[in-house]
Design a protein around this motif. Structure first.
Motif, PDB file in Angstrom:
ATOM      1  N   GLN A  30       0.729  -4.208   4.285  1.00 15.78           N
ATOM      2  CA  GLN A  30      -0.166  -4.566   5.041  1.00 15.78           C
ATOM      3  C   GLN A  30      -0.816  -5.952   5.260  1.00 15.78           C
ATOM      4  OE1 GLN A  30      -3.587  -2.135   3.893  1.00 15.78           O
ATOM      5  NE2 GLN A  30      -4.133  -1.463   6.186  1.00 15.78           N
ATOM      6  N   ARG A  84      -4.130   0.107   9.127  1.00 21.01           N
ATOM      7  CA  ARG A  84      -2.645   0.796   8.977  1.00 21.01           C
ATOM      8  C   ARG A  84      -1.958   1.458  10.297  1.00 21.01           C
ATOM      9  NH1 ARG A  84      -1.600   5.710   5.468  1.00 21.01           N
ATOM     10  NH2 ARG A  84      -2.020   4.051   3.763  1.00 21.01           N
ATOM     11  N   TYR A  85      -0.852   1.324  10.414  1.00 22.70           N
ATOM     12  CA  TYR A  85       0.170   1.776  11.272  1.00 22.70           C
ATOM     13  C   TYR A  85       0.019   0.923  12.613  1.00 22.70           C
ATOM     14  CZ  TYR A  85       1.614   5.766   8.685  1.00 22.70           C
ATOM     15  OH  TYR A  85       2.186   6.674   7.623  1.00 22.70           O
ATOM     16  N   GLN A 113       0.849  -1.238   0.001  1.00 24.96           N
ATOM     17  CA  GLN A 113      -0.058   0.022   0.007  1.00 24.96           C
ATOM     18  C   GLN A 113       0.734   1.269   0.054  1.00 24.96           C
ATOM     19  OE1 GLN A 113      -3.197   0.025  -0.276  1.00 24.96           O
ATOM     20  NE2 GLN A 113      -4.185  -1.351   1.020  1.00 24.96           N
ATOM     21  N   SER A 119       1.768  -3.551  10.336  1.00 29.91           N
ATOM     22  CA  SER A 119       1.204  -2.794   9.151  1.00 29.91           C
ATOM     23  C   SER A 119       1.862  -1.342   9.080  1.00 29.91           C
ATOM     24  CB  SER A 119      -0.194  -3.098   8.676  1.00 29.91           C
ATOM     25  OG  SER A 119      -0.639  -4.249   8.613  1.00 29.91           O
ATOM     26  N   ARG A 120       3.071  -1.130   9.355  1.00 27.94           N
ATOM     27  CA  ARG A 120       3.414   0.033   9.876  1.00 27.94           C
ATOM     28  C   ARG A 120       4.840   0.543   8.939  1.00 27.94           C
ATOM     29  NH1 ARG A 120       4.625   1.505  16.084  1.00 27.94           N
ATOM     30  NH2 ARG A 120       2.302   1.449  15.924  1.00 27.94           N
ATOM     31  N   GLY A 174      -6.710   5.272   5.840  1.00 23.94           N
ATOM     32  CA  GLY A 174      -7.296   3.875   5.948  1.00 23.94           C
ATOM     33  C   GLY A 174      -8.450   3.387   5.132  1.00 23.94           C
ATOM     34  N   ASP A 204      -6.916   2.368   1.937  1.00 23.38           N
ATOM     35  CA  ASP A 204      -6.390   1.199   1.938  1.00 23.38           C
ATOM     36  C   ASP A 204      -7.447   0.089   1.633  1.00 23.38           C
ATOM     37  OD1 ASP A 204      -3.631   2.106   2.872  1.00 23.38           O
ATOM     38  OD2 ASP A 204      -4.230   1.647   4.770  1.00 23.38           O
TER      39      ASP A 204
END
Length: 437
Positions: free
Chosen positions: A75, A120-121, A61, A125-126, A140, A143
């Motif tokens: 991700q 995300r994050y 992503q 998935s960061r 988000g 994504d």
């Protein structure tokens, strides 16, 4: 507008890249078809549920969907595959994604495939380095959109979105920003703290929650009693922290961690326990050890340790930046509080990460539900504090409904629609099946 143009550009890019492999992908095994998706890494794992195959996916992503030529990250996504000709339930977790097989309620009702996406994050998935300014609701949702576009070439039947709590909010945001992706959404116990300066609804909720006033009173009295015994409780927590290696740098120190835990107690009890759990709570004159252990079973003192908070920095960052925080008045804990002003999400985010609150996205989601929402089903819990500020339908809402399951707390992966009164349950299931046809 630039955001939407970037998302559209990604869709065109994926479509053009996919033409090279479509013929092979449509004729091959599902694992081969997944591997043919550009940017997708696929690992098949042994299935623990009959009739399903289980895939751990990692999908590339962009960090910033407005700048697709910039940095990228991978991700984590979990796929439970039944058959390509079955509906797909897209489960937006809002948090991390568990590496275990499970079914959401819509998946069970529909006999569907299920796709679970880590938000995300979260640690798995960061991006590294991490630009926290891109940990937003809109990014988000982008994504989610990009993954749907990529996999709709394989799963061409109807798609149903679902999620619980923060994930429920994410599933509705997806519909706002990318209305063509999903055919219907079931959002469980989704928070709608649309005005972060007005939280009196939560105070009113705790005055009436459940149908046993004695239980409400006792839960509040226990929180105060534990706070009254601060010295003894902090001593027991200090011993536990030493034994388990807990540290408290994010929150500040162990005394603050203790107090913030007590401020969470009433919310935590009603969020994660049935009212019947009141019967197992100790009396106010119980020993220090008994009070401490009971509190720890109900909520857990370790939650405000660095070890417990760190995996959820993304959630606290987003709470401080966009989704807001439920601030209670705590009349039963006064004047014993020392750190009340520090009881906010920004406290649990490393100090070197800048945060400025902007509630625009939350207000946009709320407005969308009331003015343009289509095929949205909100399922709330009767004893869930989050339901004190629910999403509400408006004059522009179409083919949508809001339900409240009596006696249900903050649970969203088990049966909730199934616990509605029978006429509501039957209608909700019929609507869900109709959306998926």
């Amino acid at each position: 507008m630039a955001f939407r143009k970037a998302a559209a550009a990604f869709a065109l890019l994926l479509a053009s890249m996919g033409t090279v492999t479509t013929a092979h992908a449509e004729s091959g095994d599902i694992a081969d078809r997944l591997r043919a998706v550009p940017g997708m890494t696929v690992t098949e794992q042994p299935s623990t549920l009959p009739g399903r195959r289980w895939f751990h996916l990692r999908y590339r992503q962009p960090v910033d969907h407005d700048r697709p030529d910039g940095a990228w990250f991978e991700q984590r996504v979990m796929l439970q595959h039944r058959a390509a000709d079955r509906p797909m339930v897209f489960h937006t977790t809002g948090h991390t994604v568990p590496e275990t097989m499970f079914e959401t309620e819509p998946t069970t009702v529909l006999g569907a495939n299920q796709l679970s996406m880590e938000y995300r994050y979260y640690p798995g998935s960061r991006p590294v380095p991490t630009d926290w300014s891109k940990a937003t609701i809109r990014q988000g949702a982008a994504d989610q959109h990009r993954l749907v576009v990529a996999l709709k070439r394989i799963y061409r039947r109807k798609w149903i979105g679902t999620g619980g709590s923060k994930g429920g909010q994410a599933s509705v945001a997806h519909r706002l920003y990318h209305p063509g992706d999903i055919d219907g959404t079931v959002a469980y116990v989704a928070p709608n703290n649309v005005d972060d300066d007005e939280d009196s609804a939560y105070d009113r909720f705790f005055q009436t929650v459940g149908d046993d006033p004695r239980c409400r009173t006792h839960v509040r009295a226990l929180a105060r009693e534990i706070l009254e015994r601060r010295a003894a409780m902090v001593g027991l927590l200090t011993a536990d922290a030493a034994a388990h290696g807990w540290t408290f740098g994010l929150v500040g120190d162990i005394d603050r961690a203790f107090e913030h835990s007590v401020m969470d107690y009433e919310w935590g009890f009603w969020s994660y326990n049935d009212q019947s759990a009141c019967a197992s709570l100790p009396e106010l004159d119980a020993s220090d050890e008994e009070l401490y252990r009971s509190f720890d079973r109900v909520l857990g003192f370790r939650f405000f340790s660095d070890q417990a908070l760190t995996p959820y920095v993304s959630a606290f960052y987003q709470g401080a930046k966009e989704t807001g925080w439920q601030t209670l008045s705590f009349p039963h804990l006064r004047p014993l509080l020392r750190y009340e002003r520090e009881y906010r999400p920004g406290t649990y985010v490393p100090r070197d990460i800048p945060i400025t609150y902007d509630g625009t996205a939350v207000r946009e989601i709320d407005r969308y539900v009331r003015t343009r929402g289509h095929r949205l089903m909100f399922v709330n819990g009767g004893t869930d504090p989050v339901s004190a500020e629910p999403y509400r339908l408006g004059p522009g809402s179409r083919d949508s409904a809001v339900y409240t399951a009596p006696g249900v707390h903050h649970v969203f992966l088990g049966e909730v629609i199934g616990r509605l009164p029978r006429p509501q349950r039957d209608k909700a299931i019929a609507d869900l099946r109709r959306w998926a046809r």
